[in-house]
Structures are given as C-alpha cells and as structure tokens.
Design a protein around this motif. Structure first.
Motif, PDB file in Angstrom:
ATOM      1  N   GLY A 138       0.913  -1.164   0.137  1.00 25.51           N
ATOM      2  CA  GLY A 138      -0.151  -0.016  -0.013  1.00 25.51           C
ATOM      3  C   GLY A 138       0.872   1.162  -0.005  1.00 25.51           C
ATOM      4  N   LEU A 139       0.819   2.195   0.655  1.00 26.57           N
ATOM      5  CA  LEU A 139       1.575   3.370   0.674  1.00 26.57           C
ATOM      6  C   LEU A 139       2.593   3.201   2.069  1.00 26.57           C
ATOM      7  N   TRP A 140       2.071   2.835   3.129  1.00 28.04           N
ATOM      8  CA  TRP A 140       3.060   2.710   4.325  1.00 28.04           C
ATOM      9  C   TRP A 140       3.301   0.858   4.471  1.00 28.04           C
ATOM     10  N   SER A 141       2.298   0.159   4.254  1.00 30.47           N
ATOM     11  CA  SER A 141       2.642  -1.039   4.485  1.00 30.47           C
ATOM     12  C   SER A 141       2.518  -2.143   3.382  1.00 30.47           C
ATOM     13  N   GLU A 166      -2.162   0.814   7.032  1.00 25.14           N
ATOM     14  CA  GLU A 166      -2.366   2.287   6.284  1.00 25.14           C
ATOM     15  C   GLU A 166      -2.986   2.982   7.045  1.00 25.14           C
ATOM     16  N   THR A 167      -3.188   4.412   6.840  1.00 25.67           N
ATOM     17  CA  THR A 167      -3.510   5.226   7.694  1.00 25.67           C
ATOM     18  C   THR A 167      -5.088   5.280   8.372  1.00 25.67           C
ATOM     19  N   PRO A 168      -5.502   5.008   9.508  1.00 30.59           N
ATOM     20  CA  PRO A 168      -6.741   4.882   9.663  1.00 30.59           C
ATOM     21  C   PRO A 168      -7.536   6.036   9.170  1.00 30.59           C
ATOM     22  N   GLY A 169      -8.830   5.894   8.476  1.00 33.32           N
ATOM     23  CA  GLY A 169      -9.406   6.920   8.035  1.00 33.32           C
ATOM     24  C   GLY A 169      -9.122   7.459   6.511  1.00 33.32           C
ATOM     25  N   LEU A 170      -8.126   7.177   6.018  1.00 35.95           N
ATOM     26  CA  LEU A 170      -7.633   7.286   4.612  1.00 35.95           C
ATOM     27  C   LEU A 170      -7.350   5.925   4.027  1.00 35.95           C
ATOM     28  N   GLY A 171      -6.115   5.480   3.908  1.00 34.26           N
ATOM     29  CA  GLY A 171      -5.798   3.956   3.255  1.00 34.26           C
ATOM     30  C   GLY A 171      -6.466   3.107   4.003  1.00 34.26           C
ATOM     31  N   GLY A 172      -6.440   3.124   5.372  1.00 29.82           N
ATOM     32  CA  GLY A 172      -7.120   2.354   6.247  1.00 29.82           C
ATOM     33  C   GLY A 172      -8.437   1.755   5.980  1.00 29.82           C
ATOM     34  N   ILE A 200     -10.408   3.067  -9.059  1.00 27.60           N
ATOM     35  CA  ILE A 200     -10.225   4.869  -9.962  1.00 27.60           C
ATOM     36  C   ILE A 200     -10.264   5.569  -8.935  1.00 27.60           C
ATOM     37  N   LYS A 201     -10.032   6.944  -9.339  1.00 27.75           N
ATOM     38  CA  LYS A 201     -10.189   8.015  -8.769  1.00 27.75           C
ATOM     39  C   LYS A 201     -11.653   8.365  -8.772  1.00 27.75           C
ATOM     40  N   GLY A 202     -12.207   8.733  -7.506  1.00 26.70           N
ATOM     41  CA  GLY A 202     -13.694   9.229  -7.404  1.00 26.70           C
ATOM     42  C   GLY A 202     -14.676   7.844  -7.691  1.00 26.70           C
ATOM     43  N   GLY A 216     -12.499   4.958  -5.757  1.00 26.70           N
ATOM     44  CA  GLY A 216     -11.237   5.118  -4.869  1.00 26.70           C
ATOM     45  C   GLY A 216     -11.257   5.775  -3.483  1.00 26.70           C
ATOM     46  N   LEU A 217     -10.661   5.646  -2.627  1.00 27.33           N
ATOM     47  CA  LEU A 217     -10.594   5.845  -1.373  1.00 27.33           C
ATOM     48  C   LEU A 217     -10.131   7.238  -1.256  1.00 27.33           C
ATOM     49  N   SER A 218     -11.183   8.009  -0.772  1.00 21.78           N
ATOM     50  CA  SER A 218     -10.715   9.658  -0.798  1.00 21.78           C
ATOM     51  C   SER A 218      -9.483   9.889  -0.115  1.00 21.78           C
ATOM     52  N   GLY A 219      -8.771  10.653  -0.419  1.00 20.55           N
ATOM     53  CA  GLY A 219      -7.225  11.055   0.221  1.00 20.55           C
ATOM     54  C   GLY A 219      -6.545   9.698   0.532  1.00 20.55           C
ATOM     55  N   ALA A 220      -6.464   8.777  -0.479  1.00 21.84           N
ATOM     56  CA  ALA A 220      -5.705   7.721  -0.108  1.00 21.84           C
ATOM     57  C   ALA A 220      -5.665   7.067  -1.674  1.00 21.84           C
ATOM     58  N   THR A 221      -5.227   8.027  -2.675  1.00 24.40           N
ATOM     59  CA  THR A 221      -4.636   7.493  -4.101  1.00 24.40           C
ATOM     60  C   THR A 221      -3.790   6.351  -4.097  1.00 24.40           C
TER      61      THR A 221
HETATM   62  C1  LIG Z   1      -0.497  11.843   7.962  1.00 29.64           C
HETATM   63  C2  LIG Z   1      -0.896  11.340   6.517  1.00 29.64           C
HETATM   64  C3  LIG Z   1      -1.263  10.004   6.201  1.00 29.64           C
HETATM   65  C4  LIG Z   1      -1.543   9.675   4.905  1.00 29.64           C
HETATM   66  N1  LIG Z   1      -1.907   8.247   4.828  1.00 29.64           N
HETATM   67  C5  LIG Z   1      -2.220   7.958   3.432  1.00 29.64           C
HETATM   68  C6  LIG Z   1      -2.599   6.338   3.121  1.00 29.64           C
HETATM   69  O1  LIG Z   1      -2.788   5.543   4.290  1.00 29.64           O
HETATM   70  N2  LIG Z   1      -3.067   6.118   2.158  1.00 29.64           N
HETATM   71  C7  LIG Z   1      -2.699   6.883   0.841  1.00 29.64           C
HETATM   72  O2  LIG Z   1      -3.029   6.598  -0.087  1.00 29.64           O
HETATM   73  N3  LIG Z   1      -2.349   8.288   1.111  1.00 29.64           N
HETATM   74  C8  LIG Z   1      -2.290   8.688   2.324  1.00 29.64           C
HETATM   75  N4  LIG Z   1      -1.688  10.132   2.646  1.00 29.64           N
HETATM   76  C9  LIG Z   1      -1.768  10.831   1.565  1.00 29.64           C
HETATM   77  C10 LIG Z   1      -0.571  10.965   0.337  1.00 29.64           C
HETATM   78  O3  LIG Z   1       0.420  11.339   1.203  1.00 29.64           O
HETATM   79  C11 LIG Z   1      -1.012  11.458  -0.814  1.00 29.64           C
HETATM   80  O4  LIG Z   1      -1.344  12.792  -0.578  1.00 29.64           O
HETATM   81  C12 LIG Z   1      -2.377  10.993  -1.245  1.00 29.64           C
HETATM   82  O5  LIG Z   1      -2.310   9.514  -1.257  1.00 29.64           O
HETATM   83  C13 LIG Z   1      -3.003  11.612  -2.622  1.00 29.64           C
HETATM   84  O6  LIG Z   1      -4.354  11.193  -2.449  1.00 29.64           O
HETATM   85  P1  LIG Z   1      -5.597  12.037  -3.259  1.00 29.64           P
HETATM   86  O7  LIG Z   1      -5.340  12.662  -4.581  1.00 29.64           O
HETATM   87  O8  LIG Z   1      -6.738  11.091  -3.149  1.00 29.64           O
HETATM   88  O9  LIG Z   1      -5.503  13.117  -2.117  1.00 29.64           O
HETATM   89  C14 LIG Z   1      -1.438  10.495   3.834  1.00 29.64           C
HETATM   90  C15 LIG Z   1      -0.975  11.870   4.081  1.00 29.64           C
HETATM   91  C16 LIG Z   1      -0.758  12.079   5.390  1.00 29.64           C
HETATM   92  C17 LIG Z   1      -0.455  13.633   5.730  1.00 29.64           C
END
Ligand SMILES: Cc1cc2nc3c(=O)[nH]c(=O)nc-3n(C[C@H](O)[C@H](O)[C@H](O)COP(=O)(O)O)c2cc1C
Length: 253
Positions: A138-141, A166-172, A200-202, A216-221
């Motif tokens: 994933g991103l972190w794991s 992955e980050t809870p609420g984002l990738g999690g 996909i995104k969106g 797509g997972l918002s904020g977790a591309t």
């Molecule tokens: C503290 C923190 C945790 C994040 N955790 C994740 C994550 O778990 N998965 C992920 O894809 N992006 C995570 N991101 C965001 C990425 O850095 C990146 O901006 C994002 O994947 C872009 O996705 P978006 O285009 O949907 O915003 C995190 C960002 C921050 C600041």
C-alpha cells in the motif's frame, strides 16, 4: 530506614530475574493458544472475503469451524495452476518453502512461493467460490488479504484485508464494510481473460454501469493504486490465472 546500595541493586536484580521468568513462562505457555488464534483469525478472514461472515458479526471458534466444513483448502502450484492433491493442506506450512524472486511487478512484491494455499467454498461437491490470498504494497505497509471469486472465475464476490497498516480514515478505509461491499459483482477479467478490475479516482457508480471499476478511497490514491496493482499481479499469469484457466478447462466452471 536507609537501604544499602548492595541491597538496592540486589533487590532490583532479583526483581528483574523473577519478572523475566514470568514473562518467558507466559510467552511459552501461550504460544500454542496464539497459534490456534492465528489460524482462527485467518479462517475468519476467508469467510469474511466470501461474505459468509458479515461485517461486525461475532463468530466464535465453534461457528468458524462449522462454516469451515464447507471450505476446502487446496495447495496449488502457481506457475502451472495444478492442484497438488498429494500435499496435505491442513499441515501445509508456506513459511518453510523457499522463496523465489518475483517477476517485475508494480505491486512491490519481491518474493513469491511456488506453492500457495487457496480455499474453495463448496456446496456439496461443487465449487461455488474461490478465496485467493493476495499481498502487495500500500502506501505505508504490505497489505495481506483475500479475494473471493465466483466459480465463473470472473465475478468478484468479495475482497478483505486482514493485515495492513495504512492510515486509519485514509488508506485504512480498505477495511470499511461499505467500501468492501462495492466489490461484490464487479468483474475481475474482461472477455479476453485479461485482468481489468481497478480502483479508480472518484466514484465508479453501480456494477451495471462500471463492472471493472471500484470507487477510489478519498485522500488515499496511493493505497488505492496499491490495491489495483496487487489485484493485477495476482489475477495475472504470474498469479492465479493459470489455476483459474485450468479450472475453466476442467469443465467444472
Ligand atoms: C499523515 C498522512 C497520512 C496519509 N496516509 C495515507 C494513506 O494511508 N494512504 C494514501 O494513499 N495516502 C495517504 N496520505 C496521503 C498521501 O500522502 C497522498 O497525498 C495521497 O495519497 C494523494 O491522494 P489524493 O489524491 O486522493 O488526495 C497520507 C497523508 C498524510 C499527511
């Protein structure tokens, strides 16, 4: 009352010794139970991938064992897709097998095992679903999960992750039941048996409109991309494609 330095150090040393004995004893004593729980947890994930256990449903060991009576673990050879009937799936230990370097891939997979345990969900002696292990970055794991495919070997019945950081609420959000529900009925392969499913995104919309895509997972591309990449790998020629093809050709599909 004043204690001598000798007394203080002696006391601390004895205390440390007693505590370390207690911790070691607990560790050794609980190891068997830990192993049992690990197996149980994995079985639960297999059932969750296939939606035989619903999100939030509490299932005890007896219930898992009962549901698992309709699950047939199988060991397959990845490169040929052959089922290794002679290998006992219950005692199979993947960890003890040598790792092979993985072919170039986007999923961050460096090593693979030539033999892999998969699960067939049975109705009598008919396979209704496959539950296939998937892993990738994933991103972190490194994310570990299961993909459930219908016996038509194309329709996705579920996707679940049992180990990821992955980050809870984002990738999690990969573990969010609402997101997991979006996978049901999507198509893993196109009509030429090329892996096509992607996050996909969106929003992707309903299955009928967009069978090859998932929101797509918002904020977790980056996590979303990781999910796509690992599915592309495991559905491809270096993953489960040979096995699924040989199942279709067996006429049992
Ligand atoms: C503290 C923190 C945790 C994040 N955790 C994740 C994550 O778990 N998965 C992920 O894809 N992006 C995570 N991101 C965001 C990425 O850095 C990146 O901006 C994002 O994947 C872009 O996705 P978006 O285009 O949907 O915003 C995190 C960002 C921050 C600041």
């Amino acid at each position: 009352m004043q204690y001598s330095m000798k007394y203080i150090f002696g006391f601390a040393a004895v205390l440390c010794f007693v505590c370390s004995i207690m911790i070691s004893t607990a560790n050794v004593g609980l190891r068997e139970r830990q192993e049992i729980n690990k197996v149980l947890d994995k079985q639960k994930s297999v059932l969750q991938a296939a939606w035989l256990v619903q999100p939030g449903e509490k299932v005890n060991r007896a219930r898992v064992e009962e549901l698992f009576k309709n699950v047939r673990p199988r060991i397959i050879e990845l490169s040929t897709g052959k089922v290794l009937e002679e290998v006992n799936a219950d005692t199979f230990d993947e960890e003890s097998l040598p790792s092979l370097p993985a072919p170039t891939n986007k999923a961050g997979i460096r090593e693979i095992k030539e033999q892999v345990k998969i699960y067939e969900i049975m109705e009598g002696d008919k396979v209704t679903m496959f539950v296939l292990p998937i892993v990738g970055k994933g991103l972190w794991s490194t994310m570990h999960g299961f993909l459930a495919l219908d016996a038509d070997t194309r329709t996705i019945r579920g996707l679940t992750y049992y180990d990821q950081a992955e980050t809870p609420g984002l990738g999690g959000e990969v573990v969010n039941p609402k997101w997991k529900a979006l996978w049901q009925g999507r198509l893993a392969y196109d009509e030429n048996w090329s892996a096509k499913i992607a996050v996909i995104k969106g929003p992707a919309g309903p299955v009928e409109q967009n069978p090859y895509a998932v929101d797509g997972l918002s904020g977790a591309t980056l996590t979303s991309r990781g999910v796509t990449n690992m599915l592309q790998f495991w559905l491809g020629e270096n993953g489960f494609a040979p096995f699924l093809k040989s199942f279709r050709e067996s006429g049992r599909a």
